[in-house]
Design a protein around this motif. Structure first.
Motif, PDB file in Angstrom:
ATOM      1  N   LEU A  29       0.818  -1.222   0.000  1.00  9.04           N
ATOM      2  CA  LEU A  29       0.000   0.000   0.000  1.00  9.04           C
ATOM      3  C   LEU A  29       0.844   1.262   0.000  1.00  9.04           C
ATOM      4  N   LEU A  58      -0.619   4.155  -2.044  1.00 13.70           N
ATOM      5  CA  LEU A  58      -1.774   4.800  -1.429  1.00 13.70           C
ATOM      6  C   LEU A  58      -1.346   5.673  -0.249  1.00 13.70           C
ATOM      7  N   LEU A 105       0.055   8.782  -1.567  1.00  8.26           N
ATOM      8  CA  LEU A 105      -0.988   9.715  -1.997  1.00  8.26           C
ATOM      9  C   LEU A 105      -1.505  10.534  -0.822  1.00  8.26           C
ATOM     10  N   VAL A 106      -1.690   9.888   0.329  1.00  6.31           N
ATOM     11  CA  VAL A 106      -2.118  10.614   1.525  1.00  6.31           C
ATOM     12  C   VAL A 106      -1.058  11.642   1.918  1.00  6.31           C
ATOM     13  N   TRP A 131      -1.997  -5.273  -7.755  1.00  7.65           N
ATOM     14  CA  TRP A 131      -3.337  -4.983  -7.250  1.00  7.65           C
ATOM     15  C   TRP A 131      -3.977  -6.221  -6.625  1.00  7.65           C
ATOM     16  N   PRO A 146     -11.300  -2.027  -0.977  1.00 11.58           N
ATOM     17  CA  PRO A 146     -10.580  -0.763  -1.205  1.00 11.58           C
ATOM     18  C   PRO A 146     -10.718   0.214  -0.039  1.00 11.58           C
ATOM     19  N   MET A 163      -8.254  -0.710   2.463  1.00 19.50           N
ATOM     20  CA  MET A 163      -6.915  -0.312   2.009  1.00 19.50           C
ATOM     21  C   MET A 163      -6.672   1.175   2.278  1.00 19.50           C
ATOM     22  N   ILE A 164      -7.689   1.992   2.007  1.00 16.42           N
ATOM     23  CA  ILE A 164      -7.550   3.422   2.266  1.00 16.42           C
ATOM     24  C   ILE A 164      -7.376   3.675   3.762  1.00 16.42           C
ATOM     25  N   ALA A 199      -3.889   2.859   4.730  1.00 15.99           N
ATOM     26  CA  ALA A 199      -2.979   3.895   4.233  1.00 15.99           C
ATOM     27  C   ALA A 199      -3.021   5.137   5.121  1.00 15.99           C
TER      28      ALA A 199
END
Length: 656
Positions: free
Chosen positions: A79, A82, A85-86, A228, A238, A241-242, A245
């Motif tokens: 991850l 992700l 991205l955060v 993935w 998902p 997963m977020i 993250a």
């Protein structure tokens, strides 16, 4: 009763040892103008274009690409993209707006620490700044040790490295740190041209590596599907997963390490010809360009590098001892572009990481003298650059040994220092917006402050080493600072003493009758009865010659936590009494400074008259150290004794 004078103090022994003269060369004021990346350029210096100055902060900010992708992979696993991205969202929507505000509020390179110093008065502000300096020292010091450790990893893992270098990360790191110290002991010169070359070459090489990696991923799209599927197999959905993250991204926080450096280099930005010191609009505008451009570039590099390294590098290679540990992009460079290109990449990475240490050390040499001498909290040896360099090098050696020159182990300490500075900056921006009645900005910066607070707390809970290291720096700074403040409490502590027109007239008129007679008076009611009673008792108890004029000297303490300040003496006549009024950091120190200036102005040694103060001597000493008053008479005499060893020129102190 007249205070007893002591024999003339011995003259200080001149420095005769060449090594001592070399070691103590340079004052703290010089180090505050240290010509390094964080230094303030001289007045005749016109500054540089903002993109060139960006390279100064870039040696710190962009060099984290050397180890950030690997640390992200270890922290977030599959991850990592992700979580990155955060981190990017927090960078662009949190850190960037905060430091754009800091650039506006503190356009001369003082940064968020100075903003908070202005918000908190008296000793609370000073202690808060000392704590922040401890975290800042953690940030800069770990920058030195972590960068050197990662540079050694790139050197050791290079296939052309000789066999005797294998397993030598510790001694290579120490050699790099020692070489860094040697450069500063010899005398560091501003190297913005070197920074521009290093950053330009390094970023170009990274673009080549990442373009090659992306091209390979496009050519083999199955690797994206494999990544993935593996990620979804580990996590239920998902959304899960977020959520993961969001929980792990604080471990990636060192990817935001360049913002405090970005505002520190503001004095190097040229700005506009019409800029005024009070409002350098061009410098603020161009610094904001610098911060925004650097953040956007770094965000792009972080996102692509996290995707490329996570998809193309086996997870086991990120582990300690793996070929990609601490050098993920270098691993891709060697694997996909050949050993020759990989070696060039390694050399470029080692160079920029080493120069990031130079940037951090220059920052320390600029930061410490900026605050501690003003507080009276710098030991005497801190007045020169070289002793500070030796101290910082010793600390860097100790930190390297403590962490065994391990890049991953130092990530927590690095992130702690970075996050505290960002938390302080966002809090300062919130308070500044509130003071300016900007409601929307206050709410926005307040929310960012909460996010950084969560990130900091999470990082400390998961990796407490950073807080432990920072606590060591904080305790060390507090102990040495308070000891220095006590040791230097009996200095004059007045940078300059001037008299206004009225004061000068009163002094000159009184001096025509002989040596000045000055009565120290604590201003209370300031009515006619107070002055008449004070003059009568002093003439009777201390035998002031009758008929001669006297001057009343009244000192008020504006902020006893300040150590030194310029002093302006104002004159006034009240109820037929001639009064000199002055504000200072401490009553006895200010009186001593004014008496010496009166001597120099009139050419005659003045006499000062005091009353004893009732109370315990120890309580008076504590009052003097904390509040700046206490038992004034003996402290004034001690300050004068230290400031003027010649008895014939020392102002006389009389106590009744």
């Amino acid at each position: 009763m007249t205070a007893t004078q002591v024999d003339k103090a011995p003259e200080p022994e001149p420095v005769t040892r060449p090594w001592r003269a070399w070691l103590l060369e340079g004052l703290s004021e010089q180090s505050a103008r240290h010509p390094g990346p964080h230094g303030t350029p001289p007045a005749e210096h016109k500054g540089h274009r903002w993109w060139r100055v960006m390279c100064l902060t870039g040696v710190d900010y962009f060099s984290t690409l050397g180890y950030q992708p690997g640390i992200a992979a270890l922290a977030a696993g599959l991850l990592s993209p992700l979580a990155t991205l955060v981190l990017i969202a927090l960078t662009l929507l949190g850190a960037l707006p905060v430091y754009r505000r800091v650039a506006k509020e503190s356009p001369h390179g003082e940064g968020s620490i100075a903003m908070l110093e202005r918000l908190l008065p008296w000793w609370a502000g000073k202690l808060f700044v000392l704590v922040l300096l401890g975290f800042a020292a953690t940030d800069f010091m770990i920058t030195i040790t972590l960068s050197a450790a990662d540079a050694s990893a790139h050197a050791v893992e290079n296939p052309f490295a000789p066999h005797w270098m294998h397993g030598g990360s510790m001694w290579i790191t120490l050699v790099l740190i020692a070489a860094l110290g040697a450069v500063f002991l010899k005398g560091f010169r501003e190297a913005i041209d070197v920074a521009v070359v290093l950053v330009s070459v390094y970023l170009v090489l990274n673009v080549v590596v990442l373009v090659s990696a992306v091209w390979q991923i496009i050519g083999e799209p199955v690797v994206i599907d494999d990544w993935w599927h593996a990620a979804t197999a580990e996590h239920s959905s998902p959304i899960a997963m977020i959520g993961v993250a969001l929980l792990v991204f604080p471990r990636l926080a060192l990817g935001m390490s360049g913002f405090e450096t970005g505002v520190a280099v503001m004095p190097q930005v040229r700005g506009d010809a019409t800029d005024a010191y009070e409002k350098p609009a061009g410098r603020i505008r161009d610094t904001r360009k610098l911060l925004t451009t650097a953040a956007l570039m770094m965000s792009g590099f972080l996102l692509v590098s996290s995707l490329a390294t996570t998809i193309l590098i086996p997870a086991k290679e990120f582990e300690k001892g793996g070929a990609a540990n601490g050098r993920a992009l270098a691993y891709l460079a060697h694997q996909h572009l050949g050993e020759a290109f990989g070696t060039v990449y390694d050399i470029s990475t080692i160079a920029i990481l080493w120069f990031a240490g130079a940037s951090a050390l220059a920052g320390l040499l600029n930061l410490v003298p900026r605050y501690l001498p003003r507080y009276g909290m710098a030991p005497e040896w801190a007045g020169a650059v070289r002793p500070l360099v030796l101290l910082f090098m010793a600390i860097a050696f100790a930190v390297t040994y403590l962490f065994n020159a391990d890049v991953d182990a130092q990530g927590g300490a690095y992130a702690t220092g970075v996050l505290v500075l960002m938390l302080s900056a966002s809090f300062a921006a919130t308070i500044a917006a509130r003071h300016r009645a900007h409601r929307t900005a206050t709410i926005g910066f307040g929310f960012i402050t909460l996010v950084f607070a969560y990130t900091f707390v999470t990082n400390v809970i998961e990796r407490p080493d950073g807080l432990k290291i920072a606590s060591m720096f904080i305790v060390g700074i507090l102990i040495t600072s308070l000891a220095s403040r006590i040791h230097r409490a009996f200095e004059l502590r007045a940078a300059d003493v001037t008299f206004d027109e009225a004061a000068a007239r009163l002094i000159d008129d009184a001096a025509r009758s002989g040596p000045l007679r000055v009565i120290a008076n604590e201003p209370d009611e300031r009515n006619a009865a107070e002055y008449r009673t004070k003059e009568y008792t002093q003439r009777e108890e201390t035998h002031i010659p009758s008929g001669g004029p006297v001057l009343f000297l009244e000192v008020t303490v504006r902020d006893s936590s300040d150590f030194a300040a310029d002093v302006t003496v104002t004159g006034e006549e009240r109820y037929g009494v001639q009064i000199l009024r002055v504000q200072g950091a401490g009553v006895p120190n200010t009186i001593a400074a004014v008496l010496l200036q009166l001597r120099d102005r009139t050419g005659q040694v003045p006499h000062a008259y005091f009353n004893w103060t009732e109370g315990h001597p120890l309580s008076h000493l504590l009052r003097f150290l904390v509040f700046g008053d206490g038992e004034v008479a003996p402290v004034t005499r001690e300050v004068l004794r230290r400031a003027e060893p010649d008895l014939t020129r020392r102002p006389r102190v009389h106590v009744g």
